[in-house]
Every structure is written in C-alpha cells, then in structure tokens.
Design a protein around this motif. Structure first.
Motif, mmCIF file in Angstrom:
data_model
loop_
_atom_site.group_PDB
_atom_site.id
_atom_site.type_symbol
_atom_site.label_atom_id
_atom_site.label_comp_id
_atom_site.label_asym_id
_atom_site.label_seq_id
_atom_site.Cartn_x
_atom_site.Cartn_y
_atom_site.Cartn_z
ATOM 1 N N ALA A 1 38.359 74.249 40.080
ATOM 2 C CA ALA A 1 39.688 73.710 39.824
ATOM 3 C C ALA A 1 39.712 72.237 40.227
ATOM 4 C CB ALA A 1 40.748 74.471 40.599
ATOM 5 N N ILE A 2 40.407 71.431 39.446
ATOM 6 C CA ILE A 2 40.609 70.013 39.741
ATOM 7 C C ILE A 2 42.092 69.798 39.986
ATOM 8 C CG2 ILE A 2 40.458 67.656 38.850
ATOM 9 C CD1 ILE A 2 38.090 68.484 37.189
ATOM 10 N N ASP A 3 42.418 69.137 41.087
ATOM 11 C CA ASP A 3 43.812 68.916 41.462
ATOM 12 C C ASP A 3 44.376 67.698 40.744
ATOM 13 O OD1 ASP A 3 44.030 71.109 43.211
ATOM 14 O OD2 ASP A 3 43.060 69.979 44.808
ATOM 15 N N VAL A 4 44.725 67.886 39.478
ATOM 16 C CA VAL A 4 45.425 66.865 38.691
ATOM 17 C C VAL A 4 46.539 67.569 37.915
ATOM 18 C CG1 VAL A 4 43.469 65.274 38.451
ATOM 19 C CG2 VAL A 4 43.795 67.099 36.767
ATOM 20 N N PRO A 5 47.647 66.869 37.640
ATOM 21 C CA PRO A 5 48.713 67.507 36.877
ATOM 22 C C PRO A 5 48.236 67.889 35.481
ATOM 23 C CG PRO A 5 49.495 65.485 37.923
ATOM 24 C CD PRO A 5 48.007 65.504 38.066
ATOM 25 N N GLY A 6 48.614 69.088 35.039
ATOM 26 C CA GLY A 6 48.226 69.557 33.711
ATOM 27 C C GLY A 6 49.377 70.274 33.046
ATOM 28 N N HIS A 7 50.227 69.501 32.349
ATOM 29 C CA HIS A 7 51.466 70.065 31.809
ATOM 30 C C HIS A 7 51.376 70.408 30.334
ATOM 31 C CE1 HIS A 7 52.896 67.392 35.233
ATOM 32 N NE2 HIS A 7 53.075 68.625 35.639
ATOM 33 N N ALA A 8 50.322 69.954 29.661
ATOM 34 C CA ALA A 8 50.210 70.228 28.228
ATOM 35 C C ALA A 8 48.729 70.156 27.855
ATOM 36 C CB ALA A 8 51.072 69.263 27.414
ATOM 37 N N GLY A 9 48.403 69.457 26.741
ATOM 38 C CA GLY A 9 47.083 69.515 26.154
ATOM 39 C C GLY A 9 45.947 68.990 27.014
ATOM 40 N N THR A 10 44.753 69.539 26.755
ATOM 41 C CA THR A 10 43.513 69.185 27.438
ATOM 42 C C THR A 10 42.454 68.925 26.374
ATOM 43 O OG1 THR A 10 44.137 70.801 29.140
ATOM 44 C CG2 THR A 10 41.889 69.922 29.237
ATOM 45 N N ALA A 11 41.587 67.901 26.594
ATOM 46 C CA ALA A 11 40.520 67.601 25.635
ATOM 47 C C ALA A 11 39.271 67.172 26.389
ATOM 48 C CB ALA A 11 40.961 66.504 24.661
ATOM 49 N N PHE A 12 38.135 67.232 25.688
ATOM 50 C CA PHE A 12 36.836 66.850 26.264
ATOM 51 C C PHE A 12 36.078 66.036 25.237
ATOM 52 C CE2 PHE A 12 32.305 67.867 27.215
ATOM 53 C CZ PHE A 12 32.247 67.334 28.503
ATOM 54 N N ASP A 13 35.577 64.862 25.642
ATOM 55 C CA ASP A 13 34.899 63.966 24.692
ATOM 56 C C ASP A 13 33.381 64.028 24.775
ATOM 57 O OD1 ASP A 13 34.255 62.609 27.019
ATOM 58 O OD2 ASP A 13 35.145 60.698 26.413
ATOM 59 N N GLY A 14 32.858 65.014 25.505
ATOM 60 C CA GLY A 14 31.427 65.116 25.726
ATOM 61 C C GLY A 14 31.021 64.677 27.113
ATOM 62 N N ARG A 15 31.923 63.941 27.775
ATOM 63 C CA ARG A 15 31.661 63.475 29.136
ATOM 64 C C ARG A 15 32.896 63.560 30.028
ATOM 65 N NH1 ARG A 15 29.505 57.405 30.841
ATOM 66 N NH2 ARG A 15 29.438 57.784 33.096
ATOM 67 N N HIS A 16 34.052 63.213 29.486
ATOM 68 C CA HIS A 16 35.283 63.168 30.262
ATOM 69 C C HIS A 16 36.298 64.179 29.747
ATOM 70 C CE1 HIS A 16 33.622 58.975 30.447
ATOM 71 N NE2 HIS A 16 33.752 59.240 31.733
ATOM 72 N N LEU A 17 37.152 64.608 30.663
ATOM 73 C CA LEU A 17 38.331 65.377 30.294
ATOM 74 C C LEU A 17 39.499 64.425 30.088
ATOM 75 C CD1 LEU A 17 38.094 68.242 32.926
ATOM 76 C CD2 LEU A 17 37.862 68.543 30.458
ATOM 77 N N PHE A 18 40.373 64.763 29.146
ATOM 78 C CA PHE A 18 41.645 64.069 28.976
ATOM 79 C C PHE A 18 42.743 65.109 29.157
ATOM 80 C CE2 PHE A 18 38.606 61.469 26.783
ATOM 81 C CZ PHE A 18 39.041 60.156 26.978
ATOM 82 N N GLN A 19 43.750 64.751 29.938
ATOM 83 C CA GLN A 19 44.779 65.724 30.288
ATOM 84 C C GLN A 19 46.166 65.102 30.182
ATOM 85 O OE1 GLN A 19 44.623 69.123 31.096
ATOM 86 N NE2 GLN A 19 46.808 68.768 30.736
ATOM 87 N N ILE A 20 47.042 65.763 29.419
ATOM 88 C CA ILE A 20 48.435 65.319 29.356
ATOM 89 C C ILE A 20 49.140 65.718 30.650
ATOM 90 C CG2 ILE A 20 50.658 65.577 28.184
ATOM 91 C CD1 ILE A 20 49.121 66.027 25.589
ATOM 92 N N ALA A 21 49.780 64.728 31.266
ATOM 93 C CA ALA A 21 50.570 64.930 32.480
ATOM 94 C C ALA A 21 51.930 64.277 32.243
ATOM 95 C CB ALA A 21 49.880 64.312 33.693
ATOM 96 N N GLU A 22 52.912 65.091 31.854
ATOM 97 C CA GLU A 22 54.254 64.615 31.513
ATOM 98 C C GLU A 22 54.177 63.573 30.397
ATOM 99 O OE1 GLU A 22 55.963 63.597 35.323
ATOM 100 O OE2 GLU A 22 56.481 65.701 35.699
ATOM 101 N N ASP A 23 54.458 62.292 30.696
ATOM 102 C CA ASP A 23 54.534 61.282 29.633
ATOM 103 C C ASP A 23 53.278 60.420 29.538
ATOM 104 O OD1 ASP A 23 54.784 59.886 31.988
ATOM 105 O OD2 ASP A 23 56.557 58.739 31.371
ATOM 106 N N ARG A 24 52.158 60.897 30.104
ATOM 107 C CA ARG A 24 50.932 60.104 30.095
ATOM 108 C C ARG A 24 49.724 61.005 29.851
ATOM 109 N NH1 ARG A 24 52.619 61.373 35.062
ATOM 110 N NH2 ARG A 24 51.103 61.913 36.676
#
Length: 213
Positions: A52-75
């Motif tokens: 588990a990673i302690d970051v806000p996760g309120h909506a979509g999640t993506a992976f670009d092959g190296r990094h995760l991208f995570q929607i956290a409210e308006d960002r």
C-alpha cells in the motif's frame, strides 16, 4: 446496438479495511487500485494485497510503464512506486469531477463522470489536447490493442463500452449483471479487464471479447 452480457471470470475481495474501490491499473504483475486514502497493490493470482502507498486515491489510476498516476480530488499526482514519492502534480481537467484514468500513446486519458466526457491530456502540464463526448456517465477508462474502452455506471446499470477513438461512436457494449457496477477499469493487455466495484469494496475480472485472428 444490443449489448452482450459481460462474462465475470473472477471476483476479489472484500478486503479488510477497504470499503471502496475507485481507480484500477495494472503494471504487468500487480493490480493497483485506489481506496480513498491509499493506493493498494494486489497479486491477481493469489488475490492478496501485497503493498500500500499512502497517497490520496479518489478516482482513476494509471501506469505508464514506470510511474503511477493517481487522481486526488482536483489534481493528478505522478508517483514513483519504487519509493512511494509524489514526483509531480498537474490539474485534473474536470476540476474534481474526474473519474477514470489511463495511459496510452504518451498521453493521459481522463474520464469526466457526470459531464460524460473523456479528455486526452498532456501528462506534463495537464493541458487538454482533445475531448470526446459520451451519452452515458463515464467511469473507468482503458486502452488495449488500439481499442478505447470505458466503463459506465448510471441508474444502477453498468457497462463496458468500446468506442471509436476518433468519433466517440459506441462500437461494442458488455452489460454487467444487475447490481454489479464498474468504477475503475484496466486491461491486462490480453483477455482480461480488471474492474473496480465501487462501494462493494471488490474487484472483478471480466473477459475481453475474442478478436478474429
């Protein structure tokens, strides 16, 4: 267009302490999914939570092959999964009304739930490059083999839809069983879609329709 019935291959969860599953992604080994205050990693073979990673996760999640991208409210936050560090932040196009998130062709693809849109955005700046309209609420978004799919969840009905990336026209529909919703959506690059189950706290695997060889 008549919808085919979605074939659920497997169901995961509910998981201890997890009440909601939002965005879903896949890094080739683990399924990542957002649960509100964290992003969890699950082994799809065993069904066990492995990290588990302690970051806000309120909506979509993506992976670009190296990094995760995570929607956290308006960002949207860019995360290094190796260190759990947030490396960068860009604005989300829906300003907090965003849903699904996918990576493809060097861009992020962001669902906007009630606005019924999918935006292609620049992952460095958040600039909207183009927008497609849907006639249903948009939840998860994913690409596989040049196909753009998104989830819908409206009036207790949920589907997976394949749409034309150029026009947004609906090409194929998979209807989920009654009472089974799709929040996040991700392909494994093959025959499986991983689907978040919202407030059920579950993940489900749906079979992707076979293509002629």
């Amino acid at each position: 267009m008549k919808a085919a019935t979605a074939e659920i291959i497997r169901e995961y969860g509910p998981f201890p302490g997890i009440t909601h599953v939002h965005g879903v992604s896949y890094d080739g080994r683990q399924v990542w999914f957002a649960t509100g205050d964290q992003v969890q990693a699950m082994d799809p073979d065993s069904g066990e939570i492995v990290r588990a990673i302690d970051v806000p996760g309120h909506a979509g999640t993506a992976f670009d092959g190296r990094h995760l991208f995570q929607i956290a409210e308006d960002r949207i936050q860019k995360i290094d999964p190796a260190t759990s560090r947030v490396l960068a932040t860009i604005p989300a196009p829906g300003g907090g009304g965003d849903s699904g998130l996918a990576w493809a062709e060097g861009s992020l693809w962001v669902g906007q739930y009630q606005a019924r849109k999918i935006h292609q955005i620049d992952p460095e700046t958040g600039k909207v490059l183009r927008t497609m309209d849907s006639n249903r609420f948009v939840t998860g978004v994913t690409w596989v083999d040049g196909e753009l799919w998104h989830g819908t969840w409206e009036e207790n009905r949920s589907e997976l839809r394949r749409i034309d990336p150029a026009s947004g026209a609906v090409l194929e529909r998979l209807e989920m069983p009654p009472g089974t919703g799709v929040s996040g959506l991700e392909s494994d690059g093959g025959e499986r879609f991983f689907c978040g189950g919202g407030a059920s706290g579950r993940l489900r695997t749906v079979r992707r329709p076979a293509r002629p060889k």
